[in-house]
Design a protein around this motif. Structure first.
Motif, PDB file in Angstrom:
ATOM      1  N   GLY A   1     -16.819  83.100  50.830  1.00 29.30           N
ATOM      2  CA  GLY A   1     -17.099  83.151  52.258  1.00 29.30           C
ATOM      3  C   GLY A   1     -17.175  84.542  52.851  1.00 29.30           C
ATOM      4  O   GLY A   1     -17.764  85.464  52.280  1.00 29.30           O
ATOM      5  N   ILE A   2     -16.572  84.699  54.022  1.00 30.05           N
ATOM      6  CA  ILE A   2     -16.602  85.979  54.728  1.00 30.05           C
ATOM      7  C   ILE A   2     -15.920  87.063  53.907  1.00 30.05           C
ATOM      8  O   ILE A   2     -16.381  88.208  53.864  1.00 30.05           O
ATOM      9  CB  ILE A   2     -15.945  85.834  56.116  1.00 30.05           C
ATOM     10  N   GLY A   3     -14.822  86.720  53.239  1.00 31.77           N
ATOM     11  CA  GLY A   3     -14.122  87.710  52.417  1.00 31.77           C
ATOM     12  C   GLY A   3     -14.990  88.255  51.307  1.00 31.77           C
ATOM     13  O   GLY A   3     -15.013  89.469  51.071  1.00 31.77           O
ATOM     14  N   ARG A   4     -15.694  87.382  50.609  1.00 37.82           N
ATOM     15  CA  ARG A   4     -16.595  87.835  49.548  1.00 37.82           C
ATOM     16  C   ARG A   4     -17.705  88.714  50.113  1.00 37.82           C
ATOM     17  O   ARG A   4     -18.049  89.760  49.538  1.00 37.82           O
ATOM     18  CB  ARG A   4     -17.194  86.650  48.804  1.00 37.82           C
ATOM     19  N   ALA A   5     -18.257  88.310  51.247  1.00 36.73           N
ATOM     20  CA  ALA A   5     -19.304  89.115  51.879  1.00 36.73           C
ATOM     21  C   ALA A   5     -18.784  90.493  52.264  1.00 36.73           C
ATOM     22  O   ALA A   5     -19.483  91.507  52.127  1.00 36.73           O
ATOM     23  CB  ALA A   5     -19.856  88.388  53.102  1.00 36.73           C
TER      24      ALA A   5
END
Length: 245
Positions: free
Chosen positions: A12-16
């Motif tokens: 999600g946002i963390g990976r991005a």
């Protein structure tokens, strides 16, 4: 070269955020309760050999402290950038939410942000005079709105907003800037927990008429971590496509 830690970095946002920070030249630590997911994130990053994957349960103080010790041992110094993006969601009518379910969400979303922030701050300040660090917490537009069945999640994210502002006031004179973002509906694995009719209703109430993409949030976070946002302290920035503006 900056060292950036991202909890919730496995998806999600963390990976991005991991991808955007690596693109900007930072050495990235992808931390997640699912170590395999963190390792998968690393495989997506350019120069993956200079990055690091860590398994961490953000709701457990011992796990958090062990993760930061391993980061310091690996790099010889603590991270100077931090993204708190680990989070969970569970939906249920208010009268059907058990105490156990309520506390699990609070433990990960709010207590986890506190524990990560505390360890990051202690390690960054330990034995140092002037420091320069930057932190971004991921809250949610749910912290400011009223949505049925979101009570524990919304309360936890409202706590993250308050925690951000209080930490910002306490830490800025020590050289650490703290801000947060409030995403709206974003196409992460969490979105699968929302019924399709609810997703459709949220999109209809969003002027852009669609859900956001994780990288659209990550680009804002990268800006808040950079010197380009040097006059922003305790800011909580909405990134919602105009939802509930």
């Amino acid at each position: 070269m900056e060292r950036g830690g991202v909890d919730g970095g496995g998806s999600g946002i963390g990976r991005a955020c991991c991808e955007v920070l690596a693109r900007e030249g930072a050495r990235v630590v992808a931390a997640d309760i699912n170590l395999q997911s963190s390792q998968e994130t690393l495989s997506l990053l350019p120069g993956s050999q200079q990055h690091m994957a860590v398994g961490v349960d953000v709701s457990d103080k011992g796990s958090v402290e062990a993760a930061f010790k391993s980061i310091q041992k690996h790099y010889g110094e603590p991270p100077s950038l931090l993204v708190n993006s680990a989070g969970i969601l569970a939906l249920a009518p208010h009268t059907d939410t058990s105490e156990e379910e309520w506390m699990k969400i609070i433990d990960v979303n709010l207590k986890g942000t506190y524990l990560i922030t505390q360890s990051f701050t202690k390690m960054l300040l330990d034995g140092r005079g002037e420091v320069q660090g930057t932190m971004v917490n991921v809250a949610s537009i749910a912290a400011k709105t009223g949505l049925p069945d979101f009570e524990p999640y919304a309360a936890s994210k409202g706590g993250v907003v308050s925690l951000t502002k209080n930490c910002a006031a306490a830490l800025i004179r020590k050289g650490i800037r703290v801000n947060c973002v409030l995403p709206g509906l974003i196409t992460t694995p969490m979105i699968q927990l929302l019924k399709e009719d609810l997703q459709a209703d949220i999109k209809k109430s969003t002027p852009l008429g669609r859900a956001g993409r994780p990288h659209e949030v990550a680009e804002l976070i990268a800006f808040l971590l950079s010197d380009r946002s040097s006059y922003m302290v305790g800011s909580c920035v909405e990134v919602t496509g105009g939802y509930m503006m």
